[in-house]
Design a protein around this motif. Sequence first.
Motif, PDB file in Angstrom:
ATOM      1  N   LEU A 352      70.398  -2.726   9.186  1.00 17.41           N
ATOM      2  CA  LEU A 352      70.511  -1.414   9.855  1.00 17.41           C
ATOM      3  C   LEU A 352      70.772  -1.587  11.348  1.00 17.41           C
ATOM      4  O   LEU A 352      71.283  -0.689  11.988  1.00 17.41           O
ATOM      5  CB  LEU A 352      69.217  -0.624   9.691  1.00 17.41           C
ATOM      6  CG  LEU A 352      68.984   0.089   8.361  1.00 17.41           C
ATOM      7  CD1 LEU A 352      67.603   0.726   8.357  1.00 17.41           C
ATOM      8  CD2 LEU A 352      70.049   1.146   8.117  1.00 17.41           C
ATOM      9  N   TRP A 364      62.650   1.769   9.896  1.00 15.62           N
ATOM     10  CA  TRP A 364      63.105   1.497   8.516  1.00 15.62           C
ATOM     11  C   TRP A 364      63.198  -0.018   8.254  1.00 15.62           C
ATOM     12  O   TRP A 364      64.059  -0.481   7.500  1.00 15.62           O
ATOM     13  CB  TRP A 364      64.450   2.159   8.227  1.00 15.62           C
ATOM     14  CG  TRP A 364      64.371   3.654   8.171  1.00 15.62           C
ATOM     15  CD1 TRP A 364      63.837   4.414   7.161  1.00 15.62           C
ATOM     16  CD2 TRP A 364      64.846   4.584   9.154  1.00 15.62           C
ATOM     17  NE1 TRP A 364      63.940   5.744   7.476  1.00 15.62           N
ATOM     18  CE2 TRP A 364      64.555   5.879   8.675  1.00 15.62           C
ATOM     19  CE3 TRP A 364      65.468   4.446  10.392  1.00 15.62           C
ATOM     20  CZ2 TRP A 364      64.873   7.028   9.395  1.00 15.62           C
ATOM     21  CZ3 TRP A 364      65.791   5.588  11.107  1.00 15.62           C
ATOM     22  CH2 TRP A 364      65.493   6.861  10.609  1.00 15.62           C
ATOM     23  N   THR A 369      69.397  -0.159   3.793  1.00 12.06           N
ATOM     24  CA  THR A 369      69.306   1.120   3.091  1.00 12.06           C
ATOM     25  C   THR A 369      70.648   1.297   2.401  1.00 12.06           C
ATOM     26  O   THR A 369      71.688   1.432   3.061  1.00 12.06           O
ATOM     27  CB  THR A 369      69.044   2.273   4.072  1.00 12.06           C
ATOM     28  OG1 THR A 369      67.901   1.952   4.855  1.00 12.06           O
ATOM     29  CG2 THR A 369      68.774   3.569   3.321  1.00 12.06           C
ATOM     30  N   ASN A 371      71.730   3.576   0.200  1.00  8.35           N
ATOM     31  CA  ASN A 371      72.256   4.871  -0.258  1.00  8.35           C
ATOM     32  C   ASN A 371      73.304   5.419   0.706  1.00  8.35           C
ATOM     33  O   ASN A 371      73.794   6.512   0.523  1.00  8.35           O
ATOM     34  CB  ASN A 371      71.132   5.886  -0.522  1.00  8.35           C
ATOM     35  CG  ASN A 371      70.410   6.316   0.744  1.00  8.35           C
ATOM     36  OD1 ASN A 371      70.781   5.962   1.855  1.00  8.35           O
ATOM     37  ND2 ASN A 371      69.346   7.090   0.569  1.00  8.35           N
ATOM     38  N   ASN A 373      73.823   3.482   4.347  1.00 10.97           N
ATOM     39  CA  ASN A 373      73.924   2.766   5.610  1.00 10.97           C
ATOM     40  C   ASN A 373      74.545   1.377   5.490  1.00 10.97           C
ATOM     41  O   ASN A 373      75.406   1.007   6.299  1.00 10.97           O
ATOM     42  CB  ASN A 373      72.539   2.683   6.267  1.00 10.97           C
ATOM     43  CG  ASN A 373      71.802   4.015   6.174  1.00 10.97           C
ATOM     44  OD1 ASN A 373      71.194   4.305   5.141  1.00 10.97           O
ATOM     45  ND2 ASN A 373      71.888   4.840   7.199  1.00 10.97           N
ATOM     46  N   GLU A 500      68.405  12.044  -0.721  1.00 12.26           N
ATOM     47  CA  GLU A 500      67.516  12.584   0.307  1.00 12.26           C
ATOM     48  C   GLU A 500      67.678  14.076   0.555  1.00 12.26           C
ATOM     49  O   GLU A 500      67.203  14.589   1.561  1.00 12.26           O
ATOM     50  CB  GLU A 500      67.654  11.773   1.603  1.00 12.26           C
ATOM     51  CG  GLU A 500      67.496  10.283   1.332  1.00 12.26           C
ATOM     52  CD  GLU A 500      67.400   9.434   2.575  1.00 12.26           C
ATOM     53  OE1 GLU A 500      66.970   9.932   3.613  1.00 12.26           O
ATOM     54  OE2 GLU A 500      67.749   8.237   2.474  1.00 12.26           O
ATOM     55  N   ARG A 579      72.156  15.891   6.890  1.00 12.07           N
ATOM     56  CA  ARG A 579      73.046  14.802   7.342  1.00 12.07           C
ATOM     57  C   ARG A 579      73.748  14.083   6.183  1.00 12.07           C
ATOM     58  O   ARG A 579      74.855  13.578   6.333  1.00 12.07           O
ATOM     59  CB  ARG A 579      72.257  13.800   8.187  1.00 12.07           C
ATOM     60  CG  ARG A 579      71.161  13.085   7.427  1.00 12.07           C
ATOM     61  CD  ARG A 579      70.198  12.338   8.341  1.00 12.07           C
ATOM     62  NE  ARG A 579      69.113  11.737   7.584  1.00 12.07           N
ATOM     63  CZ  ARG A 579      68.099  12.406   7.060  1.00 12.07           C
ATOM     64  NH1 ARG A 579      67.997  13.698   7.241  1.00 12.07           N
ATOM     65  NH2 ARG A 579      67.160  11.785   6.364  1.00 12.07           N
ATOM     66  N   HIS A 580      73.070  13.972   5.047  1.00 13.79           N
ATOM     67  CA  HIS A 580      73.733  13.351   3.885  1.00 13.79           C
ATOM     68  C   HIS A 580      74.624  14.408   3.235  1.00 13.79           C
ATOM     69  O   HIS A 580      74.144  15.491   2.905  1.00 13.79           O
ATOM     70  CB  HIS A 580      72.711  12.916   2.836  1.00 13.79           C
ATOM     71  CG  HIS A 580      71.898  11.706   3.201  1.00 13.79           C
ATOM     72  ND1 HIS A 580      72.201  10.449   2.743  1.00 13.79           N
ATOM     73  CD2 HIS A 580      70.802  11.566   3.962  1.00 13.79           C
ATOM     74  CE1 HIS A 580      71.312   9.579   3.209  1.00 13.79           C
ATOM     75  NE2 HIS A 580      70.449  10.231   3.958  1.00 13.79           N
ATOM     76  N   TRP A 619      75.102   8.036  12.106  1.00 11.58           N
ATOM     77  CA  TRP A 619      75.926   7.568  10.979  1.00 11.58           C
ATOM     78  C   TRP A 619      76.609   8.731  10.278  1.00 11.58           C
ATOM     79  O   TRP A 619      77.711   8.586   9.732  1.00 11.58           O
ATOM     80  CB  TRP A 619      75.120   6.720   9.994  1.00 11.58           C
ATOM     81  CG  TRP A 619      73.964   7.397   9.311  1.00 11.58           C
ATOM     82  CD1 TRP A 619      72.641   7.246   9.622  1.00 11.58           C
ATOM     83  CD2 TRP A 619      74.005   8.321   8.203  1.00 11.58           C
ATOM     84  NE1 TRP A 619      71.867   8.020   8.787  1.00 11.58           N
ATOM     85  CE2 TRP A 619      72.683   8.681   7.906  1.00 11.58           C
ATOM     86  CE3 TRP A 619      75.028   8.866   7.446  1.00 11.58           C
ATOM     87  CZ2 TRP A 619      72.346   9.567   6.887  1.00 11.58           C
ATOM     88  CZ3 TRP A 619      74.705   9.759   6.425  1.00 11.58           C
ATOM     89  CH2 TRP A 619      73.375  10.101   6.154  1.00 11.58           C
ATOM     90  N   HIS A 665      70.988   6.921  15.914  1.00 12.39           N
ATOM     91  CA  HIS A 665      70.710   7.813  14.769  1.00 12.39           C
ATOM     92  C   HIS A 665      70.127   9.122  15.268  1.00 12.39           C
ATOM     93  O   HIS A 665      70.570  10.178  14.760  1.00 12.39           O
ATOM     94  CB  HIS A 665      69.734   7.094  13.819  1.00 12.39           C
ATOM     95  CG  HIS A 665      69.282   7.910  12.646  1.00 12.39           C
ATOM     96  ND1 HIS A 665      70.141   8.471  11.756  1.00 12.39           N
ATOM     97  CD2 HIS A 665      68.055   8.286  12.225  1.00 12.39           C
ATOM     98  CE1 HIS A 665      69.468   9.131  10.819  1.00 12.39           C
ATOM     99  NE2 HIS A 665      68.208   9.037  11.102  1.00 12.39           N
ATOM    100  N   GLN A 669      70.995   2.669  15.228  1.00 14.81           N
ATOM    101  CA  GLN A 669      71.404   2.177  13.906  1.00 14.81           C
ATOM    102  C   GLN A 669      72.875   1.808  14.032  1.00 14.81           C
ATOM    103  O   GLN A 669      73.676   2.605  14.522  1.00 14.81           O
ATOM    104  CB  GLN A 669      71.244   3.276  12.860  1.00 14.81           C
ATOM    105  CG  GLN A 669      69.956   3.167  12.084  1.00 14.81           C
ATOM    106  CD  GLN A 669      69.835   4.212  10.993  1.00 14.81           C
ATOM    107  OE1 GLN A 669      68.806   4.843  10.887  1.00 14.81           O
ATOM    108  NE2 GLN A 669      70.869   4.397  10.196  1.00 14.81           N
TER     109      GLN A 669
HETATM  110  C1  FUC Z   1      68.538   6.948   5.211  1.00 15.02           C
HETATM  111  C2  FUC Z   1      68.879   8.125   6.085  1.00 15.02           C
HETATM  112  C3  FUC Z   1      68.168   8.115   7.364  1.00 15.02           C
HETATM  113  C4  FUC Z   1      68.220   6.754   8.001  1.00 15.02           C
HETATM  114  C5  FUC Z   1      67.725   5.709   7.051  1.00 15.02           C
HETATM  115  C6  FUC Z   1      67.808   4.325   7.589  1.00 15.02           C
HETATM  116  O1  FUC Z   1      67.325   7.122   4.599  1.00 15.02           O
HETATM  117  O2  FUC Z   1      68.635   9.325   5.469  1.00 15.02           O
HETATM  118  O3  FUC Z   1      68.809   9.060   8.173  1.00 15.02           O
HETATM  119  O4  FUC Z   1      69.518   6.452   8.360  1.00 15.02           O
HETATM  120  O5  FUC Z   1      68.478   5.744   5.900  1.00 15.02           O
END
Ligand code: FUC
Length: 812
Positions: A352, A364, A369, A371, A373, A500, A579-580, A619, A665, A669
Amino acid sequence: MLFSIAFCYSQPATGLKLWYNKPSGATWENALPIGNGRLGAMVYGNVDTETVQLNEHTLWSGGPNRNDNPLALDSIEEIRKLIFNGEQKKAELLANKVIISKKSQGQMFEPAGELHLAFNGHDNYTNYYRELDIERAIAKTSYTVGNVTYTREVLASFPDRVIVMHLTASKIKSISFTAYYSTPQPKVEVKANAARQLTFTGTTIDHEGVKGMLRYRGIVQFKTQGGTYTANDTSVTIKDADDVTIYISIATNFNNYHDVGGDENARAASYLAKAISKPFTEILKSHVTAYQKYFNRVKLDLGTTDAAKRPIDERLKNFSTANDPQLVTLYYQFGRYLLISSSQPGGQPATLQGIWNNKLYPPWDSKYTININTEMNYWPAEKTNLAELHEPLIQMVKELSVTGAQTAHDMYGARGWMAHHNTDLWRINGAVDGAFWGSWQNGGGWLSQHLWEHYLYSGDKKFLASIYPVLKGAALFYADFLIKHPKYHWLVLCPDMSPENAPKAHDGSSIDAGVTMTNQIIFDVFSTAIKAAQILNKDAAFADTLKQKRSRLAPMHIGQYSQLQEWLDDVDDPNDHHRHISHLYGLFPSNQISPYRTPQLYSAAKNTLIQRGDVSTGWSMGWKVNWWARMLDGNHAYKLIQNQLTPVGTNEGGGGTYNNLFDAHAPFQIDGNFGCTSGITEMLMQSADGDIHLLPALPDVWQSAGSITGLRARGGFEIINLEWKDGKVIKAVIKSTIGGNLRLRVPDEIKQSNGMALKNASGENKNMFYQADKTPEPVISDKTSITSPDLKNSFVYDIQTKAGMVYTFVAK
Ligand code: FUC
């Protein structure tokens, strides 16, 4: 601290440099990142006490471990029942108990401490200047005290595997300092010795029940010309030297995710032994050569204005109102610089935070991550001609396909392999962070597509054969785990979720069945496994099963607000600004939604983008640049770049950019940096629609003139050169590496440079092996008022190419 500033307008205005007339102070996000894929460092450029914060790619908390929850298997039926009954909240509560890991929630990428150099009497200085030269991958600081000008250069050498710092002064016998080491790590021993070394030896921390098993060794070696050297207990003092070179070598005992039997002492010593005999000039020369092998492949020119004569922090503040196209070029190339510096073959993928973290407990965990990133980190890899740097991710996916086979079997009773929404150095696959976020089964499916993409850009069948088992395994998991939706009758994943986000109608729970993004991912996983099997001429029966199952997946839905539905039920909220926007995976990075092939879905996706709005985290803005580029709307994409290139703290959605051009972020990030670099490429060239589209989304501000060299396109093409004027392609030079039909889409008419007219394209592009699979017809709500998009005219040609040949096109 007292200091005076002399502005350095003599500095080159056009070079690819991040430069400043102020030191970083205590702010890590002011410091400048360097890295060679194995070692990372943040150079503060502080004057009286310089700090170089260190990282090593395998220095993580914990040790080999698994974090699956074995209770899942017996409860899946119950969870499915609850979901299909509309009791999502209950399903989530149960998933928290039986799916979410009771063990590690993922380990942390850890800092390797900081080297400090304290210069007595340097608190009063003039002529301060610092820069990161991303054409040569070297950080430099200079200033004057009295009548002596001091210069420090720092680089992370690619071939020599060490960080090297070179200190010079305009007068002999002027360099005096004390060097010491500090670290947030609790278990470290520091020693200075007569052999001109400062060493640190440590063990990483335990975390969430996993014992810290990584040992590390750092050796800082001082080489001086003139002067004296004294070793104190834990510091060294150099006095009156003419010239000092400092070599920093760090290594761990990490061999791979299940083996920590390496010898950190021998490794650190051997890297150092090889480098130490080389003077700085030699180290620099081979470093620059190795770096430029990658960096120089792409050159972007969007023009330069006087704005480029200001330091970066000022340019960031002014960007939304100033005409500063060179800042976009710099930011673009900085993304490539960061990938080269944080992701090298044989190393770990960029986390990240890439390879730069100074915190014992980073946000984090500074892990992976998956899903969005981690995938985003690698979007620029192929298209900006850094395909080799995809290797660490590809290797991680291969490893996850091994560890994730057990997860698929133990938790879901399925063959193949899977991963949830996070992983780490130890290749964990368990679900973490609570069911709302973690009960997502598509980390493996999405990541597997990076292997296929690597093949699409090269056409390398040997590579395809080597990763076919990974693609097949990803498909096998879904083939086993899909079930028939009792109401809609399609094959769906259950439990499932759209990353999310949760519709209000589902009790605020994200847990669901057959969400749009998942259907799109499975469509891709099946389609690529089918194609790979065909190309490799194997597994015909399995491919048939996949085709059959693929035809029963839920198609995309267009809902009551003329939006692309995020869920199977039409429950999207047009005021949701989350954001997603995961269901736009089908628009980018995938290619299931196209202005030419699926106009209704394309219009619906556009409505969704508008409803979700521009305001977001770093992101998310990076992703939006790519989406608006795919929407062929360069001005909107540019607006997102303006939002992203705003000082952190001034944007409503939290995103923006730090002084060192790291994406916020917030916090930092790196995904947003990589996302935007990919997006800028997509504005200039796309290869997603069975064609190579030149200048698909050129914003008004870049219309007048520009050029880019060295981009790569799917189908084995290299865009050696692309030049435009007044929004028109004036020259395009394209190399075909594997032959086949080149379908070219351009905004205005072109011809071959030898005067030959081009053949207008017609029908499906049969020769192009990356032609997208036909997206199923959408299901459209009767409340919707979807219209087809009003597309600008473009010209489409077919050119039959031969492998190894170069084709030149000019305006007609
Ligand atoms: C996902 C995103 C968050 C963040 C995290 C590291 O869970 O929803 O915004 O970027 O990754």
